[in-house]
Write an enzyme that holds these catalytic residues in place. Structure first.
Site, PDB file in Angstrom:
ATOM      1  N   LYS A  41       0.797  -1.236   0.000  1.00 55.85           N
ATOM      2  CA  LYS A  41       0.000   0.000   0.000  1.00 55.85           C
ATOM      3  C   LYS A  41       0.831   1.290   0.000  1.00 55.85           C
ATOM      4  O   LYS A  41       0.376   2.350   0.441  1.00 55.85           O
ATOM      5  CB  LYS A  41      -0.989   0.039   1.188  1.00 55.85           C
ATOM      6  CG  LYS A  41      -1.815  -1.198   1.375  1.00 55.85           C
ATOM      7  CD  LYS A  41      -2.301  -1.818   0.087  1.00 55.85           C
ATOM      8  CE  LYS A  41      -3.300  -0.976  -0.667  1.00 55.85           C
ATOM      9  NZ  LYS A  41      -3.538  -1.581  -2.019  1.00 55.85           N
ATOM     10  N   HIS A 100       6.971  -7.461  -2.155  1.00 54.14           N
ATOM     11  CA  HIS A 100       6.784  -6.715  -0.899  1.00 54.14           C
ATOM     12  C   HIS A 100       7.729  -7.228   0.184  1.00 54.14           C
ATOM     13  O   HIS A 100       7.573  -6.874   1.352  1.00 54.14           O
ATOM     14  CB  HIS A 100       5.344  -6.886  -0.393  1.00 54.14           C
ATOM     15  CG  HIS A 100       4.321  -6.152  -1.191  1.00 54.14           C
ATOM     16  ND1 HIS A 100       4.513  -4.887  -1.683  1.00 54.14           N
ATOM     17  CD2 HIS A 100       3.053  -6.505  -1.563  1.00 54.14           C
ATOM     18  CE1 HIS A 100       3.418  -4.499  -2.335  1.00 54.14           C
ATOM     19  NE2 HIS A 100       2.531  -5.457  -2.278  1.00 54.14           N
ATOM     20  N   SER A 130      -4.589   2.852   4.159  1.00 57.31           N
ATOM     21  CA  SER A 130      -4.820   2.195   2.879  1.00 57.31           C
ATOM     22  C   SER A 130      -4.876   0.677   3.077  1.00 57.31           C
ATOM     23  O   SER A 130      -5.712  -0.021   2.484  1.00 57.31           O
ATOM     24  CB  SER A 130      -3.682   2.579   1.918  1.00 57.31           C
ATOM     25  OG  SER A 130      -3.861   1.993   0.668  1.00 57.31           O
TER      26      SER A 130
HETATM   27  P1  A3P Z   1      -5.052   4.659  -1.124  1.00 56.29           P
HETATM   28  O1  A3P Z   1      -5.680   3.400  -0.609  1.00 56.29           O
HETATM   29  O2  A3P Z   1      -4.615   5.570  -0.026  1.00 56.29           O
HETATM   30  O3  A3P Z   1      -5.893   5.354  -2.123  1.00 56.29           O
HETATM   31  P2  A3P Z   1      -0.032  -0.293  -3.726  1.00 56.29           P
HETATM   32  O4  A3P Z   1      -0.009  -0.209  -5.201  1.00 56.29           O
HETATM   33  O5  A3P Z   1       1.317  -0.368  -3.093  1.00 56.29           O
HETATM   34  O6  A3P Z   1      -0.951  -1.378  -3.244  1.00 56.29           O
HETATM   35  O7  A3P Z   1      -0.605   1.085  -3.176  1.00 56.29           O
HETATM   36  C1  A3P Z   1      -1.948   1.398  -3.337  1.00 56.29           C
HETATM   37  C2  A3P Z   1      -2.152   2.841  -2.925  1.00 56.29           C
HETATM   38  O8  A3P Z   1      -1.561   3.702  -3.912  1.00 56.29           O
HETATM   39  C3  A3P Z   1      -3.619   3.197  -2.857  1.00 56.29           C
HETATM   40  O9  A3P Z   1      -3.716   4.238  -1.883  1.00 56.29           O
HETATM   41  C4  A3P Z   1      -3.853   3.701  -4.274  1.00 56.29           C
HETATM   42  O10 A3P Z   1      -5.007   4.480  -4.427  1.00 56.29           O
HETATM   43  C5  A3P Z   1      -2.582   4.526  -4.454  1.00 56.29           C
HETATM   44  N1  A3P Z   1      -2.279   4.827  -5.857  1.00 56.29           N
HETATM   45  C6  A3P Z   1      -2.284   3.999  -6.913  1.00 56.29           C
HETATM   46  N2  A3P Z   1      -2.001   4.658  -8.049  1.00 56.29           N
HETATM   47  C7  A3P Z   1      -1.803   5.951  -7.688  1.00 56.29           C
HETATM   48  C8  A3P Z   1      -1.492   7.140  -8.399  1.00 56.29           C
HETATM   49  N3  A3P Z   1      -1.333   7.141  -9.721  1.00 56.29           N
HETATM   50  N4  A3P Z   1      -1.372   8.295  -7.703  1.00 56.29           N
HETATM   51  C9  A3P Z   1      -1.537   8.313  -6.359  1.00 56.29           C
HETATM   52  N5  A3P Z   1      -1.845   7.229  -5.635  1.00 56.29           N
HETATM   53  C10 A3P Z   1      -1.976   6.051  -6.279  1.00 56.29           C
END
Ligand code: A3P
Length: 287
Positions: A41, A100, A130
């Site tokens: 996340k 991860h 998140s």
């Molecule tokens: P939130 O749940 O706070 O919205 P991962 O890819 O490591 O699982 O992380 C997911 C998090 O990154 C989520 O956060 C997601 O919405 C956010 N995320 C994904 N793409 C993004 C982007 N282009 N810009 C900003 N945040 C992004």
């Protein structure tokens, strides 16, 4: 349907993943593999999209050739979904891979071959927030308890892939001894072009201002949210149940304020200071 956690080499991990631990740890990297590693996340998918766009000079058609998890396979899940290990082993170089795993559990072949590793770190509170939402979707993790108890479990590191504190500190301490680029989620949010250029340079590319702007746009939250090849909508439903809520949630800095009470934040902060006492690592959105 919810899953259970177990402990592997000192780290909490989903049982469904731990069952294949030896194969995961013995993953054979090549010298030109690029690894994107993060605590869950922290902006993994975002970085994956940026890297794919950088490597393909911002060509959005090429970057829409397949969903993220097929373009850049997830090492811990190769036994659970496509592409499997045989297909990944047969792929031409350069491969971009996702993991991860904390620094000390990254398959040693990545270090042996001095692979380029991009690490994305996100501040603890937003990561936790998140993760709390995400753990409602992911089927191989336990269903989250009420938020207050989840916060305590996170502080103890009893969530998938273990302690956030150890994860971010482990890569921070290792970054100058290995080929690691350490990037902050908050920095990308603040100045995407600058951070994309940093990543591009690390990968041996120099991008023009126009290309930087294009990649920043194509990897923006708004754009990725509606891109079926980048928004996780194609991710296997047996692993991620998105029937009620989607993966692309808010993509903000500071959203933790919508969930933490003042009291929870005080407890969290006290513990945070204790757990982060032994590092020079600082986040720009601590409070
Ligand atoms: P939130 O749940 O706070 O919205 P991962 O890819 O490591 O699982 O992380 C997911 C998090 O990154 C989520 O956060 C997601 O919405 C956010 N995320 C994904 N793409 C993004 C982007 N282009 N810009 C900003 N945040 C992004």
């Amino acid at each position: 349907m919810s899953g259970k956690l177990t402990v592997v080499e000192g780290m909490a991990l989903a049982e469904a993943i731990a069952a294949n631990w030896e194969e995961i740890y013995n993953f054979q990297a090549r010298h030109d593999d690029i690894l994107i590693d993060t605590y869950p996340k922290s902006g993994t998918t975002w970085m994956q999209e940026m890297v794919d766009l950088i490597l393909h000079d911002g060509d959005e058609t090429i970057c829409m050739r397949a969903p993220t998890h097929e373009r850049m396979p997830f090492i811990e899940l190769l036994h659970m979904m496509k592409p499997g290990i045989d297909e990944v082993n047969a792929r031409p170089s350069p491969r971009v891979l996702k993991s991860h795993l904390p620094f000390y559990l990254v398959p040693p072949s990545f270090w042996k071959h001095k692979c380029k590793v991009i690490y994305v770190a996100r501040n603890a509170r937003d990561t936790l927030t998140s993760y709390f939402h995400f753990d409602h979707l992911v089927r191989f993790h336990p269903d989250p308890e009420p938020f207050e108890d989840y916060v305590r479990r996170f502080m103890k590191g009893d969530v998938g892939w273990g302690s956030w504190y150890d994860h971010v500190k482990g890569f921070w301490e290792a970054k100058d001894k290995h080929n690691i680029l350490y990037v902050f989620f908050e920095d990308i949010k603040k100045n995407p072009s600058r951070e994309i250029q940093r990543v591009a340079k690390f990968l041996g590319k120099e991008l023009s201002e126009d290309l930087l702007k294009k990649i920043a746009k194509l990897s923006s939250f708004e754009y990725m949210k509606t891109n079926p090849m980048a928004n996780f909508s194609e991710f296997p439903k047996e692993i991620l149940d998105q029937s009620e809520k989607g993966f692309m949630r808010k993509g903000k800095v500071g959203d933790w304020k919508s969930l933490f009470t003042v009291y929870q934040n005080e407890i969290f902060q006290e513990d945070y200071e204790c757990q982060m006492r032994d590092t020079t690592l600082k986040f720009s959105d601590l409070k």
